[in-house]
Design a protein around this motif. Structure first.
Motif, mmCIF file in Angstrom:
data_model
loop_
_atom_site.group_PDB
_atom_site.id
_atom_site.type_symbol
_atom_site.label_atom_id
_atom_site.label_comp_id
_atom_site.label_asym_id
_atom_site.label_seq_id
_atom_site.Cartn_x
_atom_site.Cartn_y
_atom_site.Cartn_z
ATOM 1 N N GLY A 1 0.778 -1.233 0.000
ATOM 2 C CA GLY A 1 0.000 0.000 0.000
ATOM 3 C C GLY A 1 0.804 1.274 0.000
ATOM 4 N N ASP A 2 2.083 1.219 -0.303
ATOM 5 C CA ASP A 2 2.943 2.409 -0.309
ATOM 6 C C ASP A 2 2.717 3.217 -1.591
ATOM 7 O OD1 ASP A 2 5.079 4.242 -0.564
ATOM 8 O OD2 ASP A 2 6.403 2.940 0.605
ATOM 9 N N LYS A 3 2.059 4.375 -1.457
ATOM 10 C CA LYS A 3 1.748 5.203 -2.613
ATOM 11 C C LYS A 3 3.002 5.804 -3.242
ATOM 12 C CE LYS A 3 -2.845 6.392 -0.967
ATOM 13 N NZ LYS A 3 -3.707 7.459 -0.434
ATOM 14 N N GLY A 4 3.956 6.137 -2.418
ATOM 15 C CA GLY A 4 5.210 6.684 -2.946
ATOM 16 C C GLY A 4 5.930 5.666 -3.817
ATOM 17 N N ALA A 5 5.901 4.408 -3.387
ATOM 18 C CA ALA A 5 6.524 3.347 -4.176
ATOM 19 C C ALA A 5 5.773 3.178 -5.502
ATOM 20 C CB ALA A 5 6.537 2.036 -3.386
ATOM 21 N N PHE A 6 4.457 3.352 -5.454
ATOM 22 C CA PHE A 6 3.691 3.244 -6.693
ATOM 23 C C PHE A 6 4.109 4.336 -7.679
ATOM 24 C CE2 PHE A 6 0.044 4.382 -9.370
ATOM 25 C CZ PHE A 6 -0.070 3.189 -10.081
ATOM 26 N N THR A 7 4.369 5.530 -7.173
ATOM 27 C CA THR A 7 4.832 6.615 -8.046
ATOM 28 C C THR A 7 6.117 6.185 -8.746
ATOM 29 O OG1 THR A 7 3.838 8.286 -6.620
ATOM 30 C CG2 THR A 7 5.566 9.032 -8.101
ATOM 31 N N GLY A 8 7.025 5.543 -8.017
ATOM 32 C CA GLY A 8 8.269 5.051 -8.605
ATOM 33 C C GLY A 8 8.013 3.982 -9.667
ATOM 34 N N VAL A 9 7.085 3.054 -9.371
ATOM 35 C CA VAL A 9 6.744 2.009 -10.340
ATOM 36 C C VAL A 9 6.143 2.647 -11.583
ATOM 37 C CG1 VAL A 9 5.202 0.038 -10.785
ATOM 38 C CG2 VAL A 9 6.470 0.171 -8.629
ATOM 39 N N TYR A 10 5.255 3.608 -11.374
ATOM 40 C CA TYR A 10 4.603 4.284 -12.498
ATOM 41 C C TYR A 10 5.648 4.967 -13.377
ATOM 42 C CZ TYR A 10 1.128 6.871 -15.135
ATOM 43 O OH TYR A 10 0.348 7.365 -16.158
ATOM 44 N N THR B 1 -2.692 2.077 -20.884
ATOM 45 C CA THR B 1 -1.621 2.336 -19.917
ATOM 46 C C THR B 1 -2.209 2.701 -18.567
ATOM 47 O OG1 THR B 1 -0.127 3.053 -21.668
ATOM 48 C CG2 THR B 1 0.415 3.757 -19.432
ATOM 49 N N GLN B 2 -3.183 3.599 -18.565
ATOM 50 C CA GLN B 2 -3.803 4.004 -17.303
ATOM 51 C C GLN B 2 -4.500 2.816 -16.636
ATOM 52 O OE1 GLN B 2 -3.211 6.920 -15.890
ATOM 53 N NE2 GLN B 2 -1.968 7.349 -17.698
ATOM 54 N N GLU B 3 -5.213 2.022 -17.441
ATOM 55 C CA GLU B 3 -5.909 0.855 -16.881
ATOM 56 C C GLU B 3 -4.917 -0.133 -16.271
ATOM 57 O OE1 GLU B 3 -8.149 -0.694 -20.173
ATOM 58 O OE2 GLU B 3 -9.474 1.054 -20.252
ATOM 59 N N VAL B 4 -3.807 -0.348 -16.976
ATOM 60 C CA VAL B 4 -2.804 -1.306 -16.494
ATOM 61 C C VAL B 4 -2.171 -0.810 -15.204
ATOM 62 C CG1 VAL B 4 -0.528 -2.298 -16.997
ATOM 63 C CG2 VAL B 4 -2.328 -2.347 -18.731
ATOM 64 N N MET B 5 -1.849 0.469 -15.145
ATOM 65 C CA MET B 5 -1.199 0.986 -13.942
ATOM 66 C C MET B 5 -2.157 0.948 -12.748
ATOM 67 S SD MET B 5 1.729 1.144 -15.150
ATOM 68 C CE MET B 5 2.603 1.627 -13.664
ATOM 69 N N VAL B 6 -3.444 1.164 -12.983
ATOM 70 C CA VAL B 6 -4.429 1.024 -11.897
ATOM 71 C C VAL B 6 -4.485 -0.443 -11.464
ATOM 72 C CG1 VAL B 6 -6.906 1.110 -11.367
ATOM 73 C CG2 VAL B 6 -5.808 3.046 -12.521
ATOM 74 N N GLU B 7 -4.437 -1.340 -12.454
ATOM 75 C CA GLU B 7 -4.435 -2.769 -12.127
ATOM 76 C C GLU B 7 -3.195 -3.140 -11.317
ATOM 77 O OE1 GLU B 7 -4.852 -7.137 -14.319
ATOM 78 O OE2 GLU B 7 -4.906 -5.316 -15.531
ATOM 79 N N VAL B 8 -2.054 -2.569 -11.662
ATOM 80 C CA VAL B 8 -0.816 -2.823 -10.909
ATOM 81 C C VAL B 8 -1.017 -2.382 -9.459
ATOM 82 C CG1 VAL B 8 1.591 -2.086 -10.610
ATOM 83 C CG2 VAL B 8 0.762 -2.743 -12.870
ATOM 84 N N TRP B 9 -1.584 -1.205 -9.249
ATOM 85 C CA TRP B 9 -1.818 -0.714 -7.888
ATOM 86 C C TRP B 9 -2.744 -1.666 -7.118
ATOM 87 C CZ3 TRP B 9 -0.284 2.121 -4.027
ATOM 88 C CH2 TRP B 9 -1.180 2.459 -3.015
ATOM 89 N N ARG B 10 -3.808 -2.115 -7.794
ATOM 90 C CA ARG B 10 -4.801 -2.950 -7.115
ATOM 91 C C ARG B 10 -4.331 -4.391 -6.908
ATOM 92 N NH1 ARG B 10 -8.807 -2.415 -11.150
ATOM 93 N NH2 ARG B 10 -9.428 -4.473 -10.488
ATOM 94 N N THR B 11 -3.494 -4.904 -7.799
ATOM 95 C CA THR B 11 -3.154 -6.340 -7.758
ATOM 96 C C THR B 11 -1.673 -6.605 -7.524
ATOM 97 O OG1 THR B 11 -2.841 -6.470 -10.156
ATOM 98 C CG2 THR B 11 -5.077 -6.874 -9.323
ATOM 99 N N ALA B 12 -0.950 -5.631 -6.997
ATOM 100 C CA ALA B 12 0.499 -5.803 -6.789
ATOM 101 C C ALA B 12 0.816 -7.031 -5.939
ATOM 102 C CB ALA B 12 1.089 -4.544 -6.164
#
Length: 196
Positions: free
Chosen positions: A30-39, A64-75
């Motif tokens: 759930g680290d949002k900052g890490a998600f920014t790095g992944v994005y 791309t947007q759909e995939v990145m949301v999926e990455v956040w939800r299913t990491a």
């Protein structure tokens, strides 16, 4: 004071596979900052792959947007032993883009089938209308050629809806005579229509 996993901590872009995998593990927590790095590390390759598959930058951007949301939800589903973080994300992107292509192709095929059915119906309806108009015109021409004593009883019976007894009363003619004239009129009408 140590930061918790859910706090936003700015991350530099993940330049190598190891940092992308480490960031993805933190995203799973759930680290949002890490998600920014992944994005920042993976959105560009996802966009490139989607563009190659879709040949449409606007759709590629949506994917791309759909995939990145999926990455956040299913990491949490990412398994490092099965491959790199980048490989996992690009696999998600590939599936999503291919699904979009298949959906578009299926929609196009459905539209073509619907158009073909409608065109066939329109053709049938037009053909039937022309045929009906032609038959009606021929029937009127043949009816006009009948002698009055045959034509009038038929008009009263078939266009006015009278029974032969009512036709006889309307014409002040015996019912048997009207019935005979109607039979003769119908035979003459049939002969005329068949001759055309």
């Amino acid at each position: 004071m140590p930061s918790t996993a859910h706090e936003e901590s700015p991350e530099p872009p993940a330049d190598d596979a190891q940092s992308a995998e480490a960031l993805l593990a933190r995203v799973a927590d759930g680290d949002k900052g890490a998600f920014t790095g992944v994005y920042e590390a993976l959105a560009r390759p996802v966009m490139g792959l989607a563009c190659r598959i879709l040949h449409d930058p606007a759709q590629a951007e949506e994917v791309t947007q759909e995939v990145m949301v999926e990455v956040w939800r299913t990491a949490r589903r990412y398994r490092p032993e099965r491959g790199s973080a980048k490989g996992w994300v690009l696999t998600l992107a590939h599936r999503r883009a291919v699904d979009r292509v298949r959906y578009a192709q299926a929609a196009t095929q459905r539209e073509r089938r619907a158009d073909a059915v409608l065109a066939g119906r329109e053709h049938d309806e037009v053909a039937e209308a022309v045929e009906d108009d032609d038959e009606r015109r021929r029937a009127q021409e043949c009816m006009a050629r009948l002698a009055r004593m045959y034509r009038v009883p038929l008009v009263l019976a078939y266009y006015q809806g009278l029974t032969y007894v009512e036709v006889a009363a309307a014409l002040s003619t015996p019912a048997g005579t009207v019935k005979s004239r109607m039979r003769t009129g119908l035979r003459l009408l049939r002969d005329c229509l068949e001759a055309r």
